[in-house]
Every structure is written in C-alpha cells, then in structure tokens.
Design a protein around this motif. Sequence first.
Motif, PDB file in Angstrom:
ATOM      1  N   TYR A 178       3.646   3.425  -7.965  1.00  0.00           N
ATOM      2  CA  TYR A 178       2.479   3.798  -7.024  1.00  0.00           C
ATOM      3  C   TYR A 178       1.062   2.380  -7.015  1.00  0.00           C
ATOM      4  N   PRO A 179      -0.039   2.226  -5.791  1.00  0.00           N
ATOM      5  CA  PRO A 179      -0.197   1.197  -5.503  1.00  0.00           C
ATOM      6  C   PRO A 179      -1.278   1.558  -6.337  1.00  0.00           C
ATOM      7  N   ASP A 180      -2.163   2.663  -6.983  1.00  0.00           N
ATOM      8  CA  ASP A 180      -3.191   3.055  -7.439  1.00  0.00           C
ATOM      9  C   ASP A 180      -2.853   2.394  -9.055  1.00  0.00           C
ATOM     10  N   GLY A 181      -1.597   1.786  -8.676  1.00  0.00           N
ATOM     11  CA  GLY A 181      -1.638   1.227 -10.038  1.00  0.00           C
ATOM     12  C   GLY A 181      -0.261   1.978 -11.339  1.00  0.00           C
ATOM     13  N   GLU A 182       0.007   3.647 -10.963  1.00  0.00           N
ATOM     14  CA  GLU A 182       0.818   4.149 -11.583  1.00  0.00           C
ATOM     15  C   GLU A 182       1.933   3.672 -11.563  1.00  0.00           C
ATOM     16  N   SER A 183       2.963   3.948 -12.825  1.00  0.00           N
ATOM     17  CA  SER A 183       4.727   3.480 -12.855  1.00  0.00           C
ATOM     18  C   SER A 183       5.181   3.893 -13.389  1.00  0.00           C
ATOM     19  N   LEU A 184       6.775   4.132 -13.034  1.00  0.00           N
ATOM     20  CA  LEU A 184       7.414   4.930 -14.255  1.00  0.00           C
ATOM     21  C   LEU A 184       8.865   3.661 -14.113  1.00  0.00           C
ATOM     22  N   THR A 185       9.550   4.174 -15.242  1.00  0.00           N
ATOM     23  CA  THR A 185      10.761   2.976 -15.177  1.00  0.00           C
ATOM     24  C   THR A 185      12.182   4.407 -15.719  1.00  0.00           C
ATOM     25  N   PHE A 186      13.276   4.298 -15.435  1.00  0.00           N
ATOM     26  CA  PHE A 186      14.224   4.768 -15.351  1.00  0.00           C
ATOM     27  C   PHE A 186      15.733   4.429 -15.790  1.00  0.00           C
ATOM     28  N   PHE A 187      16.633   4.478 -16.847  1.00  0.00           N
ATOM     29  CA  PHE A 187      17.135   3.522 -17.266  1.00  0.00           C
ATOM     30  C   PHE A 187      18.986   4.551 -16.305  1.00  0.00           C
ATOM     31  N   GLY A 244       1.088  -1.373  -0.507  1.00  0.00           N
ATOM     32  CA  GLY A 244      -0.241  -0.222  -0.115  1.00  0.00           C
ATOM     33  C   GLY A 244       1.107   1.153   0.203  1.00  0.00           C
ATOM     34  N   LYS A 245       2.017   1.563  -0.079  1.00  0.00           N
ATOM     35  CA  LYS A 245       2.879   2.370  -0.397  1.00  0.00           C
ATOM     36  C   LYS A 245       3.939   2.257  -2.089  1.00  0.00           C
ATOM     37  N   PRO A 246       4.505   3.463  -2.215  1.00  0.00           N
ATOM     38  CA  PRO A 246       4.808   3.232  -3.370  1.00  0.00           C
ATOM     39  C   PRO A 246       6.373   3.034  -2.845  1.00  0.00           C
ATOM     40  N   SER A 247       6.058   2.009  -4.051  1.00  0.00           N
ATOM     41  CA  SER A 247       7.019   0.695  -4.039  1.00  0.00           C
ATOM     42  C   SER A 247       8.747   1.455  -4.824  1.00  0.00           C
ATOM     43  N   LEU A 248       9.421   0.845  -4.694  1.00  0.00           N
ATOM     44  CA  LEU A 248      11.040   1.138  -6.143  1.00  0.00           C
ATOM     45  C   LEU A 248      11.035  -0.393  -6.463  1.00  0.00           C
ATOM     46  N   ALA A 249      11.593  -0.572  -7.353  1.00  0.00           N
ATOM     47  CA  ALA A 249      12.832  -1.862  -7.088  1.00  0.00           C
ATOM     48  C   ALA A 249      12.977  -1.719  -8.633  1.00  0.00           C
ATOM     49  N   ASP A 250      14.470  -2.134  -8.899  1.00  0.00           N
ATOM     50  CA  ASP A 250      16.006  -2.456  -9.953  1.00  0.00           C
ATOM     51  C   ASP A 250      15.288  -3.628 -10.667  1.00  0.00           C
ATOM     52  N   ASP A 251      16.284  -3.801 -11.277  1.00  0.00           N
ATOM     53  CA  ASP A 251      16.516  -5.299 -12.376  1.00  0.00           C
ATOM     54  C   ASP A 251      17.875  -4.792 -12.989  1.00  0.00           C
ATOM     55  N   SER A 252      18.102  -5.381 -12.957  1.00  0.00           N
ATOM     56  CA  SER A 252      19.883  -4.988 -13.196  1.00  0.00           C
ATOM     57  C   SER A 252      20.665  -5.909 -14.233  1.00  0.00           C
ATOM     58  N   GLY A 253      21.900  -6.083 -14.884  1.00  0.00           N
ATOM     59  CA  GLY A 253      22.725  -7.163 -15.086  1.00  0.00           C
ATOM     60  C   GLY A 253      23.537  -6.334 -15.958  1.00  0.00           C
ATOM     61  N   LEU A 254      25.026  -7.698 -16.562  1.00  0.00           N
ATOM     62  CA  LEU A 254      25.309  -7.468 -17.083  1.00  0.00           C
ATOM     63  C   LEU A 254      25.324  -8.180 -18.978  1.00  0.00           C
ATOM     64  N   GLU A 255      25.373  -7.364 -19.743  1.00  0.00           N
ATOM     65  CA  GLU A 255      25.789  -7.365 -20.846  1.00  0.00           C
ATOM     66  C   GLU A 255      26.606  -6.829 -21.516  1.00  0.00           C
ATOM     67  N   VAL A 256      27.779  -8.697 -22.727  1.00  0.00           N
ATOM     68  CA  VAL A 256      28.672  -8.525 -22.772  1.00  0.00           C
ATOM     69  C   VAL A 256      28.512  -8.962 -24.464  1.00  0.00           C
ATOM     70  N   GLU A 257      28.620  -8.111 -24.786  1.00  0.00           N
ATOM     71  CA  GLU A 257      29.208  -7.629 -26.005  1.00  0.00           C
ATOM     72  C   GLU A 257      29.396  -9.405 -26.835  1.00  0.00           C
ATOM     73  N   ALA A 258      30.593  -9.735 -26.326  1.00  0.00           N
ATOM     74  CA  ALA A 258      30.809 -10.746 -27.561  1.00  0.00           C
ATOM     75  C   ALA A 258      29.847 -12.278 -27.383  1.00  0.00           C
ATOM     76  N   LEU A 259      29.599 -12.004 -26.357  1.00  0.00           N
ATOM     77  CA  LEU A 259      28.348 -13.183 -26.106  1.00  0.00           C
ATOM     78  C   LEU A 259      26.995 -13.381 -26.366  1.00  0.00           C
ATOM     79  N   GLY A 260      27.048 -12.114 -27.232  1.00  0.00           N
ATOM     80  CA  GLY A 260      25.617 -10.691 -27.873  1.00  0.00           C
ATOM     81  C   GLY A 260      24.639 -10.598 -26.747  1.00  0.00           C
ATOM     82  N   GLY A 261      24.813 -10.168 -26.311  1.00  0.00           N
ATOM     83  CA  GLY A 261      24.251  -9.499 -24.902  1.00  0.00           C
ATOM     84  C   GLY A 261      23.730 -10.786 -23.514  1.00  0.00           C
ATOM     85  N   ALA A 262      24.641 -11.601 -23.359  1.00  0.00           N
ATOM     86  CA  ALA A 262      25.077 -12.730 -21.910  1.00  0.00           C
ATOM     87  C   ALA A 262      25.555 -11.792 -21.661  1.00  0.00           C
ATOM     88  N   PRO A 263      25.355 -11.844 -20.163  1.00  0.00           N
ATOM     89  CA  PRO A 263      24.552 -12.949 -18.855  1.00  0.00           C
ATOM     90  C   PRO A 263      23.278 -12.476 -19.228  1.00  0.00           C
TER      91      PRO A 263
END
Length: 198
Positions: free
Chosen positions: A128-137, A62-81
């Motif tokens: 936000y709890p009402d379903g509104e959302s924003l993303t930042f990269f 019921g509160k504003p929430s922040l989540a991140d998803d992150s990772g490493l992209e390696v060019e020689a591996l086509g963006g893996a992992p």
Amino acid sequence: MDIVLATRNKKKVEEIRRITAGLCINILSLDDHPHCPEVVEDRDTFEGNALKKALETASCTGKPSLADDSGLEVEALGGAPGVHSARYAADAASGNDPKNYEKLLADLVLVPRENRAARFVCCMALAYPDGESLTFFGYAKGSITLAPRGKQGFGYDPVFIPEGYKVTFAEMEGQDKDRLSHRGKALEKLADYLRSAA
Ligand code: IMP
C-alpha cells in the motif's frame, strides 16, 4: 478497488487478470502509469524482489500495488536457476526463453529422469502507498523433461512436467495450468485475503 501490477509483461497481466476475474478488483499495469520506472530486481530472494517492486510501485502510483517474483528451482542444481531464472543463459539473453531452457537442459544432460525434480516458486507481494505490505507464496512441484515440448505459456513451460501429469505446462491450456501453477496458488491466497478484508 484498483490494483496496479508492477509489470509491463502482457502475458503476466493476462494470466493474473484471468485468475482474479471473480474478484471486485480492477487490474492495472505499469502501462497505465508510464511515468513509473521498471524496478530493478537485485535482491537475492523471491520475497525481497517482490516486496521491492510492490513497494516502489505503490509509492510511485499512490495505489495498492501487486508484484510477483517467480522462478524455477531445480534440485540437482542446488536450487538454480532460482532468482536468476529470467537471465539464466546470460544477462544479455534476459527474457530469451529458449536460450534459458536450452541451457537448463544442457546443465542436466547427465542427470537421469528420476533425479530431475524441480519446483516453480512464486512470491506475490501486495503493498500500500503508506508502506504496509503482505506476501503470499505458491509452489508447483514437478520435474524437468529431456527435451522441450509444447507451444503454450512462456519461460520454462516447455521443459516442466507438473507432478502427477505426463504433459508439460506448455502442452496445457491456460486455465489448466492456472489450477496447478505457483502463481495460481499464490494468487488464490491473495484472493482469500482480499475476500476476507472486503
Ligand atoms: P519474473 O518473476 O518475471 O522475474 O520471472 C522469472 C522467470 O522465471 C521468467 O522469466 C521465467 O523464465 C521463469 N518463470 C516464472 N514463472 C514461470 C512459469 O509459470 N512458467 C515458466 N517459466 C516461469
């Protein structure tokens, strides 16, 4: 304002608290809401996973929430992992940092220094709890070392040299990494948004 981080990873909470220290927000985590389940990261993009975690956590707390998803992209591996960074070595080894970066070094064993370009990616989702959302990269460009170096940080830090430097993220102090890191850059954009919305 309270913002709940959709994680129980203490290092991540510590890093995000440090970067947002100048803002009028109180960072909580899922440890402050033990009844909320850990959200399964089953989407095939950083944005999909970050939005899923932030929206489910906002709905549970019921509160504003922040989540991140992150990772490493390696060019020689086509963006893996990529989105599989946390469990690259094997599902059973999820979160085992040395196993993951040792596999990465093994996969790159025939790739010369000049072709080891990589970048860290971070997508931060604010929901936000009402379903509104924003993303930042945020992105951190660099390259993969031939062997691990340094003891700070976590994940692939010992094998990642940021562009323009000679040391790995794991050989830097936390505040120095924050200035260059994908998470630091995504959080700066979030901080600009929160300042303008205040
Ligand atoms: P998640 O965003 O918690 O799913 O993290 C995905 C994985 O990406 C982590 O387990 C690490 O292996 C890797 N990763 C993300 N950010 C960093 C970083 O700043 N340094 C090193 N590895 C990272």
